[in-house]
Design an enzyme around this catalytic site. Structure first.
Site, mmCIF file in Angstrom:
data_model
loop_
_atom_site.group_PDB
_atom_site.id
_atom_site.type_symbol
_atom_site.label_atom_id
_atom_site.label_comp_id
_atom_site.label_asym_id
_atom_site.label_seq_id
_atom_site.Cartn_x
_atom_site.Cartn_y
_atom_site.Cartn_z
ATOM 1 N N THR A 184 0.899 -7.679 -1.987
ATOM 2 C CA THR A 184 0.876 -6.228 -2.112
ATOM 3 C C THR A 184 0.038 -5.607 -1.004
ATOM 4 O O THR A 184 0.400 -4.573 -0.435
ATOM 5 C CB THR A 184 0.343 -5.810 -3.485
ATOM 6 N N ASP A 185 -1.098 -6.232 -0.685
ATOM 7 C CA ASP A 185 -1.915 -5.761 0.427
ATOM 8 C C ASP A 185 -1.138 -5.800 1.736
ATOM 9 O O ASP A 185 -1.174 -4.859 2.534
ATOM 10 C CB ASP A 185 -3.171 -6.631 0.566
ATOM 11 N N ILE A 186 -0.460 -6.904 1.985
ATOM 12 C CA ILE A 186 0.260 -7.061 3.244
ATOM 13 C C ILE A 186 1.401 -6.052 3.350
ATOM 14 O O ILE A 186 1.590 -5.406 4.393
ATOM 15 C CB ILE A 186 0.779 -8.506 3.382
ATOM 16 N N GLY A 189 -0.015 -2.746 4.128
ATOM 17 C CA GLY A 189 -0.357 -2.656 5.541
ATOM 18 C C GLY A 189 0.856 -2.376 6.405
ATOM 19 O O GLY A 189 0.794 -1.585 7.356
#
Length: 412
Positions: A184-186, A189
């Protein structure tokens, strides 16, 4: 004919990166890979949280652990590190002055967290109306959860991803499972870098920047993709292990020496599989003729296929199916991945020169651009490695003024 930028497609763009951990740094690294000058502002003495997220840690030339983890290295190349304490008035003034000279700001503080320092969007827009300001939070700047902190693992659960990841109920080891990387972070980003590029294009037309309000939860829900739509159109997404909800057979299968993946995406591929595997009659079976038939009779078909696939090795099956266009492959370890001939041929592993560790390995950007290729200019920096250079060259400060700020503890 316009001349292409010599140092990348974004060599004319300067980014002030106030973010840490993964989503924000992933976005700024992508922009840096594309040629942007990225100035990473970090806390003196500690820096980005992920510098300490080890082991494993980067080792120096003598083989001793440094203070920088492998995790930190994954998202911070092509950046300059400037250590500024912006809890101080002098540090706040310095960051605002930097923002005046930048095109983009990326931050991932809690909603309202930077307002007390005069570094929120409204404050920086006042000093630089052309600024593209990207805020990354767990839940966004509106809604009942806006004040909450957000983390990737939490979003994988709240955003539905874990409800469809893991073994099916009733199977041994059943239960929700997170993805093995902070996906989810990637993805956030990547959405951030896309939104920033769009906002820069808009600014070129209007002369005015804008605020990007990007939430981890929003991204995770958007990235449910076909599973989200399956729900909206009456389906019931659930955990299915490695099986696919919308196409069959599309999962892992046991072999004589391990496992393989079959990713059969249409009826033609299924027919090719059946003939190559010596069971042409399966393609003519009324239970399996179309994808809809195979979904309805999934259990029976998969049982037949599993009994067959264990009769040969993974390599033997792959060699056979590649000849007839049936998508098939191994389940590699990460060590296997970096030894794969295709991965090597694409130059996925690179090396850069680090000031303390010497030559270090990194994973390459997947972007391949014919006119403005990615350039690897800076290894992930040491904390405060570029403070003096940036304050002198960008801000026009004298050595004496920089020394005074260091003496006060405002910068490192």
């Amino acid at each position: 004919m316009k001349k292409q930028p010599a140092a990348g497609a974004l060599s004319h763009i300067r980014v002030l990166d106030l973010s840490r951990v993964l989503a924000g740094p992933w976005a700024s690294q992508t922009l840096g890979d594309l040629g942007a000058e990225v100035i990473k502002v970090e806390r003196p003495g500690r820096g980005d949280d992920t510098r300490l997220w080890g082991p494993p840690f980067l080792k120096d030339r003598e083989g001793a652990d440094t203070r920088d983890s492998a995790y930190y290295l994954c998202a911070n190349r092509n950046k300059k590190s400037v250590a500024i304490d912006f809890t101080t008035p002098a540090g706040q003034a310095l960051v605002r002055d930097m923002a005046r000279r930048c095109d983009v700001v990326i931050e991932n503080f809690k909603v309202g967290g930077l307002a007390q320092y005069g570094l929120d969007h409204a404050s920086l827009h006042a000093v630089n109306p052309r600024l593209v300001y990207c805020s990354i939070t767990g839940f966004g700047h509106t809604g009942p959860y806006a004040e909450r902190a957000g983390y990737d693992f939490l979003m994988q659960g709240m955003g539905g991803l874990m409800s469809i990841t893991g073994r099916a109920d009733g199977e041994e080891g059943a239960g929700p499972v997170k993805v093995g990387v902070a996906l989810t972070d990637i993805l956030t980003g990547l959405y951030a870098s896309t939104a920033i590029l769009a906002a820069l294009q808009s600014r070129d037309l209007t002369g005015v920047g804008q605020h990007i309000d990007l939430a981890l939860l929003d991204v995770q829900v958007a990235c449910l993709a076909n599973q989200g739509m399956n729900h909206l159109y009456g389906g019931s997404p659930r955990r299915m292990g490695n099986a696919h909800p919308n196409t069959v057979p599309y999962q892992d299968f046991p072999t004589q020496d391990g496992h393989m993946i079959l990713a059969i995406g249409n009826d033609g591929q299924f027919g090719n599989f059946c003939r190559a595997a010596g069971h042409a009659e399966w393609a003519e079976d009324a239970r399996f003729g179309t994808n809809a038939d195979r979904i309805a009779n999934r259990v029976a078909l998969i049982a037949l296929m599993r009994a067959l696939t264990v009769t040969r090795t993974t390599a033997e099956w792959i060699a056979l199916f590649e000849q007839v266009g049936v998508p098939c492959g191994p389940i590699n370890t990460i060590a296997d991945v970096f030894e794969d001939p295709q991965v090597k041929a694409r130059g996925t592993k690179i090396h850069m020169t680090h000031p303390v560790a010497g030559k270090i390995p990194l994973v390459a950007s997947p972007l391949r651009m014919s006119q403005t290729p990615v350039q690897y200019r800076h290894a992930p920096p040491l904390l405060g490695q570029d403070t003096q250079d940036v304050l002198r060259d960008l801000m026009g400060m004298t050595p004496e003024a920089v020394a005074d700020l260091m003496q006060q503890g405002v910068v490192q």
